[in-house]
Design a protein around this motif. Structure first.
Motif, PDB file in Angstrom:
ATOM      1  N   ALA A 105     -25.888  31.375  -7.329  1.00  0.00           N
ATOM      2  CA  ALA A 105     -24.731  30.963  -6.529  1.00  0.00           C
ATOM      3  C   ALA A 105     -23.607  30.505  -7.453  1.00  0.00           C
ATOM      4  N   GLY A 106     -23.976  29.796  -8.535  1.00  0.00           N
ATOM      5  CA  GLY A 106     -22.984  29.353  -9.522  1.00  0.00           C
ATOM      6  C   GLY A 106     -22.251  30.546 -10.126  1.00  0.00           C
ATOM      7  N   PHE A 107     -23.007  31.611 -10.439  1.00  0.00           N
ATOM      8  CA  PHE A 107     -22.369  32.812 -10.983  1.00  0.00           C
ATOM      9  C   PHE A 107     -21.434  33.455  -9.954  1.00  0.00           C
ATOM     10  N   SER A 108     -21.809  33.397  -8.665  1.00  0.00           N
ATOM     11  CA  SER A 108     -20.931  33.980  -7.632  1.00  0.00           C
ATOM     12  C   SER A 108     -19.618  33.217  -7.556  1.00  0.00           C
ATOM     13  N   VAL A 109     -19.705  31.873  -7.615  1.00  0.00           N
ATOM     14  CA  VAL A 109     -18.481  31.063  -7.563  1.00  0.00           C
ATOM     15  C   VAL A 109     -17.619  31.401  -8.786  1.00  0.00           C
ATOM     16  N   PHE A 110     -18.266  31.495  -9.937  1.00  0.00           N
ATOM     17  CA  PHE A 110     -17.569  31.814 -11.182  1.00  0.00           C
ATOM     18  C   PHE A 110     -16.884  33.190 -11.072  1.00  0.00           C
ATOM     19  N   TYR A 111     -17.582  34.169 -10.458  1.00  0.00           N
ATOM     20  CA  TYR A 111     -17.027  35.525 -10.306  1.00  0.00           C
ATOM     21  C   TYR A 111     -15.791  35.516  -9.400  1.00  0.00           C
ATOM     22  N   MET A 112     -15.805  34.584  -8.426  1.00  0.00           N
ATOM     23  CA  MET A 112     -14.613  34.434  -7.572  1.00  0.00           C
ATOM     24  C   MET A 112     -13.448  33.939  -8.426  1.00  0.00           C
ATOM     25  N   GLY A 113     -13.716  32.969  -9.316  1.00  0.00           N
ATOM     26  CA  GLY A 113     -12.672  32.434 -10.203  1.00  0.00           C
ATOM     27  C   GLY A 113     -12.053  33.550 -11.042  1.00  0.00           C
ATOM     28  N   ILE A 114     -12.928  34.410 -11.588  1.00  0.00           N
ATOM     29  CA  ILE A 114     -12.471  35.557 -12.381  1.00  0.00           C
ATOM     30  C   ILE A 114     -11.464  36.374 -11.570  1.00  0.00           C
ATOM     31  N   ASN A 115     -11.835  36.622 -10.310  1.00  0.00           N
ATOM     32  CA  ASN A 115     -11.009  37.532  -9.518  1.00  0.00           C
ATOM     33  C   ASN A 115      -9.778  36.879  -8.907  1.00  0.00           C
ATOM     34  N   ILE A 116      -9.823  35.550  -8.722  1.00  0.00           N
ATOM     35  CA  ILE A 116      -8.599  34.870  -8.288  1.00  0.00           C
ATOM     36  C   ILE A 116      -7.572  34.981  -9.422  1.00  0.00           C
ATOM     37  N   GLY A 117      -8.040  34.765 -10.655  1.00  0.00           N
ATOM     38  CA  GLY A 117      -7.154  34.904 -11.824  1.00  0.00           C
ATOM     39  C   GLY A 117      -6.611  36.317 -11.939  1.00  0.00           C
ATOM     40  N   ALA A 118      -7.516  37.301 -11.791  1.00  0.00           N
ATOM     41  CA  ALA A 118      -7.102  38.699 -11.922  1.00  0.00           C
ATOM     42  C   ALA A 118      -6.081  39.047 -10.838  1.00  0.00           C
ATOM     43  N   PHE A 119      -6.342  38.599  -9.621  1.00  0.00           N
ATOM     44  CA  PHE A 119      -5.473  38.915  -8.482  1.00  0.00           C
ATOM     45  C   PHE A 119      -4.036  38.441  -8.750  1.00  0.00           C
ATOM     46  N   PHE A 120      -3.900  37.159  -9.077  1.00  0.00           N
ATOM     47  CA  PHE A 120      -2.548  36.633  -9.277  1.00  0.00           C
ATOM     48  C   PHE A 120      -1.928  37.143 -10.582  1.00  0.00           C
ATOM     49  N   GLY A 121      -2.771  37.329 -11.611  1.00  0.00           N
ATOM     50  CA  GLY A 121      -2.257  37.825 -12.894  1.00  0.00           C
ATOM     51  C   GLY A 121      -1.523  39.132 -12.712  1.00  0.00           C
ATOM     52  N   PHE A 132     -10.337  42.338  -2.660  1.00  0.00           N
ATOM     53  CA  PHE A 132     -11.572  42.676  -1.942  1.00  0.00           C
ATOM     54  C   PHE A 132     -12.765  41.876  -2.473  1.00  0.00           C
ATOM     55  N   VAL A 133     -12.780  41.582  -3.788  1.00  0.00           N
ATOM     56  CA  VAL A 133     -13.891  40.765  -4.321  1.00  0.00           C
ATOM     57  C   VAL A 133     -13.882  39.393  -3.662  1.00  0.00           C
ATOM     58  N   ILE A 134     -12.667  38.770  -3.611  1.00  0.00           N
ATOM     59  CA  ILE A 134     -12.566  37.427  -3.041  1.00  0.00           C
ATOM     60  C   ILE A 134     -13.008  37.451  -1.571  1.00  0.00           C
ATOM     61  N   LEU A 135     -12.612  38.540  -0.891  1.00  0.00           N
ATOM     62  CA  LEU A 135     -12.955  38.674   0.532  1.00  0.00           C
ATOM     63  C   LEU A 135     -14.452  38.947   0.740  1.00  0.00           C
ATOM     64  N   LEU A 136     -15.013  39.825  -0.091  1.00  0.00           N
ATOM     65  CA  LEU A 136     -16.366  40.308   0.186  1.00  0.00           C
ATOM     66  C   LEU A 136     -17.482  39.553  -0.527  1.00  0.00           C
ATOM     67  N   ALA A 137     -17.146  38.806  -1.609  1.00  0.00           N
ATOM     68  CA  ALA A 137     -18.215  38.135  -2.372  1.00  0.00           C
ATOM     69  C   ALA A 137     -19.064  37.226  -1.478  1.00  0.00           C
ATOM     70  N   PRO A 138     -18.419  36.412  -0.595  1.00  0.00           N
ATOM     71  CA  PRO A 138     -19.263  35.570   0.263  1.00  0.00           C
ATOM     72  C   PRO A 138     -20.137  36.400   1.205  1.00  0.00           C
ATOM     73  N   VAL A 139     -19.607  37.547   1.674  1.00  0.00           N
ATOM     74  CA  VAL A 139     -20.389  38.412   2.567  1.00  0.00           C
ATOM     75  C   VAL A 139     -21.650  38.888   1.835  1.00  0.00           C
ATOM     76  N   PHE A 140     -21.467  39.287   0.575  1.00  0.00           N
ATOM     77  CA  PHE A 140     -22.617  39.755  -0.205  1.00  0.00           C
ATOM     78  C   PHE A 140     -23.623  38.632  -0.419  1.00  0.00           C
ATOM     79  N   ALA A 141     -23.092  37.421  -0.730  1.00  0.00           N
ATOM     80  CA  ALA A 141     -23.995  36.296  -0.983  1.00  0.00           C
ATOM     81  C   ALA A 141     -24.860  36.045   0.263  1.00  0.00           C
ATOM     82  N   ALA A 183     -22.279  44.962  -5.702  1.00  0.00           N
ATOM     83  CA  ALA A 183     -23.719  45.240  -5.702  1.00  0.00           C
ATOM     84  C   ALA A 183     -24.238  45.327  -7.133  1.00  0.00           C
ATOM     85  N   LEU A 184     -23.345  45.446  -8.105  1.00  0.00           N
ATOM     86  CA  LEU A 184     -23.798  45.683  -9.479  1.00  0.00           C
ATOM     87  C   LEU A 184     -23.438  44.583 -10.470  1.00  0.00           C
TER      88      LEU A 184
END
Ligand code: GLN
Length: 509
Positions: A151-167, A345-354, A421-422
């Protein structure tokens, strides 16, 4: 060892995760903010402030750059483990990345190529120190492992993609519409913010985690290892400086396409040599060998996946710029904004996958990692099937059509489903399957698959070209078929892998 493990103050996670989350968020803001600008900037005509490079060349440079960023994770992880510790590696990495962005920003201002390429080298070195080690500390926050670490890695992956999105939104808008150096500068400001967060928050939130490198129990051997390590780093940096001086003074001319072609062999060779070393000289038990075998299989399929997925900043970026209708009302959406669709889509779908994995897990139906990888490859394959249709529409019009933006959006949607998924599954599988003493290096191996992917994505990027229209559907159909065939092979291999893992103690990979 870690009092943070019972701390739940950041969305139920240790507060140290917030420091890592925001530092990595800004690092990715700067990385993804810069990357798509690179190919656009280098191919822009001189009068538009660019370098006027040919597409194949610019795309190959982006491929080499991104491949080196991920390749640098192997030495970066090793230096942290053996010499300076994870924390200092992250700190030095953030400083180097900030300097790199400043250098790139100045180059577009001065119209000089040397600080531009020097800046890219600094970003490569800095990211090699930061990226694998910040991921490794995430794992260290959860010494108990298990679902909470996932779960910690999922939260971290969201952080990655929030940065990527706004960047990509911010630097794309500034770079394409206001001026290149504003885009580059914004990426640099992002990394400086990340650096500030890390410097001020790490001592308060990470305790003693990652302060010390791994020590050999014998102090004499430890000192010798440190000395050898430092010598190795000095030789590496010396060789790098030599290459920079020779090419900056024009004494040696580097050919990006040629280097990119040979680099594929170097990366694949490094991976094969590394796995052989682990199997033959790594001193692994039979059980550990089985797990490393599974890591090897996952590595191969991850490399295939990233080779398609990492066309986003090259071929798909050029497709957005040249063949996509980007007008909304009277506003022309910058091409780089399409890069943010994936992160959105990562930010939107990551919780769905979790939720999906947890609910499947409760019913005892959580798929094995090779099955999840097969799904990932399959969905990415669907994403590229959409691009074949879009490309054919462009070819039929003789290259004059600007096709609907929904083709790209749809393609990114399926690719993101594949990614979820990967990619997070791969990260956590590495921490679960890695033999203890190779934990850091296995994270480096995981990013080596991304290096291969970025390089191949860069090499094929030039196939999206108004002058050579017929290449485009061929590229996208080859990409889809490779993914779909790989998905089928991976699904078939999951059967023997599952049987093998059931016999080993790591059944719950
Ligand atoms: N988007 C993820 C990241 O930036 C994964 C990228 C990759 O491994 N190729 O960390």
């Amino acid at each position: 060892m870690n009092s943070a493990s019972s701390d739940r103050s950041f969305f139920g996670h240790p507060r140290g995760l917030s420091t890592l989350f925001f530092t990595e968020m800004w690092e990715r803001f700067s990385f993804y903010g810069l990357r798509p600008l690179l190919v656009l900037f280098m191919t822009a005509a001189l009068m538009d402030g660019g370098f006027g490079f040919e597409r194949g060349q610019a795309s190959a440079i982006v491929g080499i750059y991104a491949a080196c960023v991920y390749l640098a994770s192997l030495p970066g992880g090793w230096i942290a483990d053996r010499i300076i510790g994870l924390r200092r590696a992250i700190l030095y990495g953030a400083v180097l990345i900030s300097l790199g962005h400043i250098s790139v920003g100045f180059s577009s201002f001065l119209g000089n190529k040397v600080p531009f390429f020097l800046g890219l080298v600094l970003i490569v070195l800095g990211t090699g120190l930061l990226k694998p080690n910040i991921s490794a500390i995430v794992g260290d926050l959860y010494p108990e492992g298990g679902a909470r670490r996932d779960a910690g890695f999922s939260v971290f992956y969201m952080g990655i993609n929030i940065g990527a999105f706004f960047g990509q939104l911010v630097t794309g808008l500034l770079g394409e519409s206001v001026g290149w150096h504003f885009g580059f500068g914004a990426a640099g400001v992002g990394m400086l913010l990340g650096l500030t967060i890390f410097i001020t928050r790490a001592p308060k939130t990470l305790g003693t985690l990652g302060l010390e490198p791994a020590r050999h129990p014998d102090p004499v051997v430890h000192a010798r290892q440190q000395q050898r390590g430092k010598l190795g780093i000095a030789i590496g940096l010396g060789l790098l400086a030599l290459v920079i001086i020779l090419s900056a003074t024009g004494m040696v001319t580097l050919n990006p396409q040629g280097i990119a072609a040979n680099m594929t062999y170097i990366l694949v060779g490094t991976a094969v040599a590394y796995f052989l070393y682990l199997f033959l000289l790594g001193g692994l038990t039979t059980d550990e060998k089985k797990r490393v075998g599974v890591i090897f299989v996952l590595f191969v399929f991850a490399a295939i996946f990233w080779s398609a997925f990492e066309q986003a900043p090259t071929s798909l970026n050029l497709f957005a710029r040249d063949f996509t209708d980007r007008m909304v009302g009277g506003f022309e959406v910058p091409a780089t904004w399409f890069q943010s669709v994936n992160s959105f889509f990562v930010i939107l779908l990551a919780p769905v996958f979790a939720i999906m994995w947890i609910s499947l897990g409760k019913r005892g139906k959580d798929p094995s990692s090779p099955i999840k990888f097969a799904f990932g490859l399959f969905f990415a394959g669907l994403g590229f099937l959409m691009m074949i249709v879009a490309a054919n529409e462009v070819v039929a019009s003789g290259g004059t059509a600007r096709v609907s933006p929904w083709w790209l959006v749809g393609s990114y949607f399926f690719q993101t489903v594949g990614e979820l998924a990967l990619s997070p599954v791969g990260l956590s599988s590495m921490t679960k399957l890695a033999p203890r003493k190779f934990a850091g290096q296995m994270m480096g191996v995981w990013f080596l698959a991304s290096a291969v992917g970025n390089l191949i994505g860069g090499r094929v990027g030039g196939h999206v070209d108004p002058e050579k229209l017929e290449q485009m559907p061929i590229l996208f159909s080859r990409t889809s078929w490779s993914l779909l065939i790989a998905a089928a092979v991976c699904a078939l291999l999951s059967v023997p892998i599952k049987r093998m893992m059931r016999e080993s103690s790591a059944a719950k990979h």
